[in-house]
Scaffold this motif. Structure first.
Motif, PDB file in Angstrom:
ATOM      1  N   PHE A  85     -40.173 -47.209  -2.357  1.00  0.00           N
ATOM      2  CA  PHE A  85     -41.331 -46.130  -2.948  1.00  0.00           C
ATOM      3  C   PHE A  85     -41.349 -45.346  -1.531  1.00  0.00           C
ATOM      4  N   PRO A  86     -40.577 -44.227  -1.476  1.00  0.00           N
ATOM      5  CA  PRO A  86     -40.656 -43.466  -0.177  1.00  0.00           C
ATOM      6  C   PRO A  86     -42.024 -42.778   0.031  1.00  0.00           C
ATOM      7  N   ALA A  87     -42.922 -42.326  -1.159  1.00  0.00           N
ATOM      8  CA  ALA A  87     -44.110 -41.924  -1.086  1.00  0.00           C
ATOM      9  C   ALA A  87     -45.347 -42.864  -0.789  1.00  0.00           C
ATOM     10  N   ILE A  88     -44.964 -43.898  -0.690  1.00  0.00           N
ATOM     11  CA  ILE A  88     -45.995 -45.033  -0.679  1.00  0.00           C
ATOM     12  C   ILE A  88     -47.329 -44.869   0.400  1.00  0.00           C
ATOM     13  N   PRO A  89     -48.305 -44.914  -0.156  1.00  0.00           N
ATOM     14  CA  PRO A  89     -49.505 -44.404   0.940  1.00  0.00           C
ATOM     15  C   PRO A  89     -49.679 -45.527   1.840  1.00  0.00           C
ATOM     16  N   PRO A  90     -50.239 -45.321   3.126  1.00  0.00           N
ATOM     17  CA  PRO A  90     -50.009 -46.191   4.126  1.00  0.00           C
ATOM     18  C   PRO A  90     -51.408 -47.082   4.239  1.00  0.00           C
ATOM     19  N   THR A  91     -52.374 -46.942   3.494  1.00  0.00           N
ATOM     20  CA  THR A  91     -53.700 -47.385   3.867  1.00  0.00           C
ATOM     21  C   THR A  91     -54.198 -48.392   2.565  1.00  0.00           C
ATOM     22  N   HIS A  92     -54.972 -49.333   2.598  1.00  0.00           N
ATOM     23  CA  HIS A  92     -55.718 -50.016   1.540  1.00  0.00           C
ATOM     24  C   HIS A  92     -56.332 -49.013   0.992  1.00  0.00           C
ATOM     25  N   ARG A  93     -56.571 -49.045  -0.489  1.00  0.00           N
ATOM     26  CA  ARG A  93     -57.449 -48.194  -1.219  1.00  0.00           C
ATOM     27  C   ARG A  93     -57.235 -46.793  -1.034  1.00  0.00           C
ATOM     28  N   PRO A  94     -55.833 -46.317  -1.438  1.00  0.00           N
ATOM     29  CA  PRO A  94     -55.413 -44.887  -0.991  1.00  0.00           C
ATOM     30  C   PRO A  94     -56.317 -43.911  -1.877  1.00  0.00           C
ATOM     31  N   ASP A  95     -56.749 -44.492  -3.029  1.00  0.00           N
ATOM     32  CA  ASP A  95     -57.833 -43.442  -3.902  1.00  0.00           C
ATOM     33  C   ASP A  95     -59.076 -43.141  -3.167  1.00  0.00           C
ATOM     34  N   PHE A  96     -59.655 -44.027  -2.317  1.00  0.00           N
ATOM     35  CA  PHE A  96     -60.774 -43.639  -1.706  1.00  0.00           C
ATOM     36  C   PHE A  96     -60.386 -42.881  -0.208  1.00  0.00           C
ATOM     37  N   TRP A  97     -59.245 -42.889   0.228  1.00  0.00           N
ATOM     38  CA  TRP A  97     -58.739 -41.872   1.046  1.00  0.00           C
ATOM     39  C   TRP A  97     -58.538 -40.436   0.518  1.00  0.00           C
ATOM     40  N   ALA A  98     -58.129 -40.435  -0.722  1.00  0.00           N
ATOM     41  CA  ALA A  98     -57.957 -39.224  -1.355  1.00  0.00           C
ATOM     42  C   ALA A  98     -59.095 -38.604  -1.769  1.00  0.00           C
ATOM     43  N   ILE A  99     -60.048 -39.339  -1.956  1.00  0.00           N
ATOM     44  CA  ILE A  99     -61.234 -38.686  -2.482  1.00  0.00           C
ATOM     45  C   ILE A  99     -62.209 -38.079  -1.363  1.00  0.00           C
ATOM     46  N   ARG A 100     -61.857 -38.278  -0.349  1.00  0.00           N
ATOM     47  CA  ARG A 100     -62.553 -37.598   0.831  1.00  0.00           C
ATOM     48  C   ARG A 100     -61.539 -36.428   1.327  1.00  0.00           C
ATOM     49  N   ARG A 101     -60.541 -36.300   0.653  1.00  0.00           N
ATOM     50  CA  ARG A 101     -59.720 -34.974   1.081  1.00  0.00           C
ATOM     51  C   ARG A 101     -59.599 -33.952   0.186  1.00  0.00           C
ATOM     52  N   GLU A 102     -60.129 -34.180  -1.021  1.00  0.00           N
ATOM     53  CA  GLU A 102     -60.261 -33.340  -2.019  1.00  0.00           C
ATOM     54  C   GLU A 102     -61.560 -32.961  -2.668  1.00  0.00           C
ATOM     55  N   THR A 103     -61.612 -31.734  -3.047  1.00  0.00           N
ATOM     56  CA  THR A 103     -62.939 -31.495  -3.659  1.00  0.00           C
ATOM     57  C   THR A 103     -62.895 -31.565  -5.307  1.00  0.00           C
ATOM     58  N   ARG A 108     -59.642 -31.271 -10.149  1.00  0.00           N
ATOM     59  CA  ARG A 108     -59.528 -30.787 -11.502  1.00  0.00           C
ATOM     60  C   ARG A 108     -58.414 -29.861 -11.633  1.00  0.00           C
ATOM     61  N   ALA A 109     -58.192 -28.841 -10.746  1.00  0.00           N
ATOM     62  CA  ALA A 109     -57.024 -28.001 -10.740  1.00  0.00           C
ATOM     63  C   ALA A 109     -55.643 -28.637 -10.576  1.00  0.00           C
ATOM     64  N   GLY A 110     -55.585 -29.888 -10.244  1.00  0.00           N
ATOM     65  CA  GLY A 110     -54.479 -30.669  -9.960  1.00  0.00           C
ATOM     66  C   GLY A 110     -54.386 -31.125  -8.653  1.00  0.00           C
ATOM     67  N   THR A 111     -54.308 -32.260  -8.569  1.00  0.00           N
ATOM     68  CA  THR A 111     -54.344 -33.193  -7.381  1.00  0.00           C
ATOM     69  C   THR A 111     -53.300 -33.363  -6.602  1.00  0.00           C
ATOM     70  N   PHE A 112     -53.230 -33.157  -5.315  1.00  0.00           N
ATOM     71  CA  PHE A 112     -52.126 -33.542  -4.467  1.00  0.00           C
ATOM     72  C   PHE A 112     -51.752 -34.888  -4.295  1.00  0.00           C
ATOM     73  N   TYR A 113     -52.461 -35.757  -4.664  1.00  0.00           N
ATOM     74  CA  TYR A 113     -52.502 -37.234  -4.343  1.00  0.00           C
ATOM     75  C   TYR A 113     -52.445 -37.974  -5.692  1.00  0.00           C
ATOM     76  N   ARG A 114     -51.500 -37.772  -6.523  1.00  0.00           N
ATOM     77  CA  ARG A 114     -51.603 -38.313  -7.885  1.00  0.00           C
ATOM     78  C   ARG A 114     -51.352 -39.882  -7.791  1.00  0.00           C
ATOM     79  N   ASP A 115     -50.000 -40.367  -7.037  1.00  0.00           N
ATOM     80  CA  ASP A 115     -49.802 -41.731  -6.879  1.00  0.00           C
ATOM     81  C   ASP A 115     -51.033 -42.349  -6.165  1.00  0.00           C
ATOM     82  N   HIS A 116     -51.613 -41.796  -5.243  1.00  0.00           N
ATOM     83  CA  HIS A 116     -52.947 -42.472  -4.583  1.00  0.00           C
ATOM     84  C   HIS A 116     -53.881 -42.666  -5.622  1.00  0.00           C
ATOM     85  N   TRP A 117     -54.170 -42.060  -6.648  1.00  0.00           N
ATOM     86  CA  TRP A 117     -55.104 -42.418  -7.606  1.00  0.00           C
ATOM     87  C   TRP A 117     -54.508 -43.220  -8.637  1.00  0.00           C
TER      88      TRP A 117
END
Length: 808
Positions: A85-103, A108-117
């Protein structure tokens, strides 16, 4: 059940109309029946094909996979995972990581971190550990995909609530996954027009809205194909397609674990959960946690009544976590700090919280048992892919409502205490006090700090109901525990009281997580009307309400009997002399006066004490008090002087506990049980001049208790726990690691819970006799006073004294 008429209209027009009135409402992609059917067919083919490949490989080479994975370093494991999985996230709970980096608008317009979620369990941090990938491979290969539907659907909760993942939509059909065991049936759809039960199956949670079903199938396809690529890389030099190779016996699960110096922990269980087959409402496991917490609450009450130093420590903790302690922006302190009113608030809260906590956890314990009984009565009807029996569904709805309501208690304490906690107080200021009310307003000094401060962001999520719903209580507690455990700086910012609240919240979170596994998401139909839920809840909490009402108004006059706090100084840690003995006795008298004031208040309101009101759930105990000083060498004829077992006196009261146990340390336990001998002993005499009720909780005459032969280090630990007061200097501190080893050596299974709590479960009757102790914080050593408190609790629970231990 027929579908509602309003669902027959064009769904796209309906969603667009709603979005026009609420621009924050996401609009899904709309698929045709043929599009959904085609996607489902492809997903089903991919899932079952990869599953068949995994089964064939594991049947022949699982032992080789285990050996090779264990031999790899963390870096080598991460390389395998990254290849799969070349794009595998590095950290535990990558969805928490993503939530702090996108408003929210960006998501809603289209996340850059779909696999994280979408795939939060696929990350390097968790899967590069020795055991998790092996569990993941085994569970997905050995079980049908339909058995993971609920867990996989719930795994994307954060992505859904954050509006980063929006399932496509198709009206008029229900997709079936759970209970569908073949490639041909998995993902089949039922038309609402052709099948009278189709809509009811979706609304009750048996089936899924087709778009949600496709999302679950995508998650399962991505996971199992990832696992197939991993195992093919690990075994790249072997002929994996050669089915003529004989099948091998399945290695026991113990083989998946490499030797580890750590103890089993709830954190480990939660961390492994996404990689296992998860079961809804594992009653015996949950009962273990709940009963231990309930017993802890009972011990806490008696500790407050018996041990002046314990009472002093608890009152000090509550005082330190009051919002009156926070300064205003101009550096001014709250005027009430200089008044008796402040300590009346503190001491009142100490008392009310202690008794209502016992009632609450006792209620959770009983309701969990009732839910288990209802479930067992319909065991033959409780099958995957089938509707829950009505009685079970209703019992579960009532239990879920109870847990949701009772969770508000520790969350309320959290909202007051977290911002006022001494290590965290610097980040907040208190608003100028409005003289017309007692409400205290607190604001953050600078909200920008949260972007770089992961711990504080997590702590503040628990303050915000919307953020907590978005992230999920169990997820937040899981990530909090990981951050505290892995980051020393974060650990030092958590006070013991905050750690105890995290323990309680984690247990409620674990209960919620298991309830959520019953269905793959929120039901569309109401099992029990809200009015009925509220009515039944109000009946259940009648004792809780009576307790709270009786103790209301208690604060008046408490400052006079509860301050200054120095009156509760209890120098049991000092060498025993006439002066220290008299000071200990005076502190005990002062504590008795305080509780007499509480009892008198309750008698005025109910014609009885609080203990009489709670007599069905609160066993009466005999309060131990310090005997009079006798000069060394003088003959003793006073019946107030106790034998060795009775010298576990008031300075031993119970260790403060606040919160969540199985997994045996089998080798240590088996070794210990093989060496146990049995003896009988009499009841310790009592030196108490102040006694509450009878002596139901004390050990009984001629009760057989074991003799434990322990190591030199273990003997030193138990000597400290059951130290006999003399004129000599008492022993020093006990390392927490030594205490754990000593408890394991006498037959306890040990489990680290979240926060500061550890559970110790005797192997004979773990769920009834489990006991919780809290790890010292921030020091890793048990002070002499706390050691004596632990000894008191072990005596109360198991009847142990120093006579039960011998050097091996």
């Amino acid at each position: 059940m027929e579908a509602p008429d309003d669902l027959d209209c064009d769904p796209q027009t309906m969603f667009e109309a709603m979005a026009a009135g609420n621009p924050n409402l996401p609009v899904p992609d709309f698929l045709s029946f043929q599009q959904v059917k085609s996607k489902a067919k492809q997903y089903s083919h991919d899932i079952f094909a990869a599953k068949t490949a995994l089964v064939n490989i594991l049947d022949r080479h699982e032992e080789t996979v285990i050996k090779r994975w264990h031999k790899k370093t963390t870096v080598q494991r991460q390389r395998v995972l990254t290849i799969a999985f070349p794009a595998i996230p590095p950290t535990h709970r990558p969805d928490f990581w993503a939530i702090r980096r996108e408003t929210a608008p960006q998501r809603r317009a289209g996340t850059f971190y779909r696999d994280h979620w979408l795939l939060p369990s696929l990350n390097l941090e968790d899967l590069s550990k020795p055991r998790n990938l092996l569990l993941f491979l085994r569970s997905r290969a050995r079980n049908l995909p339909g058995e993971f539907v609920n867990a996989d659907a719930n795994s994307v909760h954060v992505g859904h609530t954050a509006q980063a993942i929006i399932p496509p939509y198709l009206s008029g059909y229900t997709m079936l996954l759970a209970g569908q065991d073949t490639q041909q049936s998995y993902g089949r759809m039922l038309s609402w027009d052709d099948d009278d039960d189709a809509f009811d199956m979706m609304s009750s949670g048996i089936g899924l809205q087709p778009g949600e079903g496709l999302q679950v199938m995508e998650i399962q396809q991505r996971k199992i194909q990832f696992l197939q690529r991993c195992i093919e890389h690990i075994l790249q030099d072997l002929p994996l397609d050669d089915l003529s190779i004989p099948k091998q016996p399945e290695p026991p699960e113990e083989r998946l674990q490499v030797n580890s110096p750590g103890w089993p922990s709830l954190t480990q269980e939660i961390e492994e959960a996404p990689y296992r087959l998860q079961y809804a409402l594992e009653i015996d496991r949950l009962r273990t946690f709940v009963i231990a917490r309930r017993n802890e609450a009972e011990d806490h009450i008696w500790s407050l009544r018996e041990d002046p130093s314990y009472f002093q420590e608890v009152a000090s903790e509550w005082s330190d976590h009051r919002q009156e302690r926070i300064l205003t922006a101009s550096g001014k302190s709250h005027p009430v700090l200089r008044q008796d009113l402040f300590w009346e608030r503190v001491l009142s809260n100490v008392v009310v919280d202690a008794y209502t906590n016992l009632v609450a956890w006792d209620l959770v314990s009983k309701e969990l048992d009732r839910t288990a009984l209802t479930k067992s009565n319909h065991h033959d009807q409780d099958k995957q892919g089938q509707k829950l029996p009505e009685e079970c569904a209703e019992a579960l709805a009532h239990f879920e409502h109870l847990i949701n309501q009772l969770t508000k208690g520790p969350l309320g304490n959290w909202k007051v205490a977290m911002v006022a906690s001494p290590p965290l107080r610097q980040h907040y200021v208190r608003d100028p006090q409005d003289p017309t009310n007692t409400r205290i307003g607190v604001t953050s000094k600078d909200r920008s700090h949260k972007k770089a401060d992961h711990l504080l962001w997590l702590l503040e999520v628990l303050l915000d109901e919307d953020q907590l719903f978005l992230c999920g209580l169990d997820n937040v507690c899981d990530e909090l525990e990981r951050e505290i455990r892995s980051n020393r700086t974060s650990r030092e910012r958590i006070s013991p009281y905050i750690a105890s609240l995290i323990s309680d919240l984690s247990l409620f979170g674990e209960l919620k997580r298991h309830i959520a596994l019953v269905t793959p998401g929120p039901r569309m139909t109401v099992v029990v009307e809200q009015k009925e839920l509220n009515a039944k809840f109000n009946k259940k909490i009648k004792l809780f309400s009576q307790t709270f009402t009786t103790l209301t108004g208690l604060g008046k006059g408490l400052a006079k009997v509860g301050t200054p706090q120095s009156k509760f100084d209890h120098p049991s840690h000092n060498r025993r002399t006439q002066a220290t003995t008299e000071k200990m006795q005076q502190a005990e008298k002062n504590l008795d006066i305080f509780w007499r004031h509480v009892d008198d208040h309750c008698k005025e309101k109910t014609s009885g004490t609080i203990h009489q009101m709670l007599s069905e759930i609160l066993k009466e105990r005999q309060l131990q008090r310090t005997p009079d000083w006798v000069e060394p060498g003088k003959e003793i004829n006073d019946n107030r002087v106790q034998n060795e077992s009775d010298t576990i006196s008031s300075e031993l009261a119970a260790l403060e506990l606040q919160s969540r146990s199985e997994n045996t340390i089998t080798a240590a336990i088996s070794h210990a049980r093989a060496r146990q001998k049995t003896k009988t002993r009499g009841v310790p005499s009592t030196s108490s001049s102040a006694m509450v009720g009878g002596d139901e909780d004390a050990p009984v005459d001629d009760v057989a208790t074991p003799i434990f032969e322990v190591s030199k280090r273990g003997f030193k630990v138990f000597t400290s726990l059951f130290y006999t007061p003399t004129e000599e200097e008492p022993p020093g501190e006990v390392p927490w690691s030594d205490f754990l080893s000593a408890m394991a050596s006498v037959g306890f299974s040990i489990k680290k819970l979240d926060g500061s709590a550890w559970m110790f479960a005797p192997v004979d009757d773990a769920w009834q006799q489990s006991i919780i102790f809290h790890e010292p914080h921030p020091s890793s050593k048990i002070s002499f006073q706390v050691a004596r408190r632990i000894g008191r609790r072990l005596w109360r629970r198991y009847g142990w004294t120093s006579e039960n231990f011998r050097r091996a």
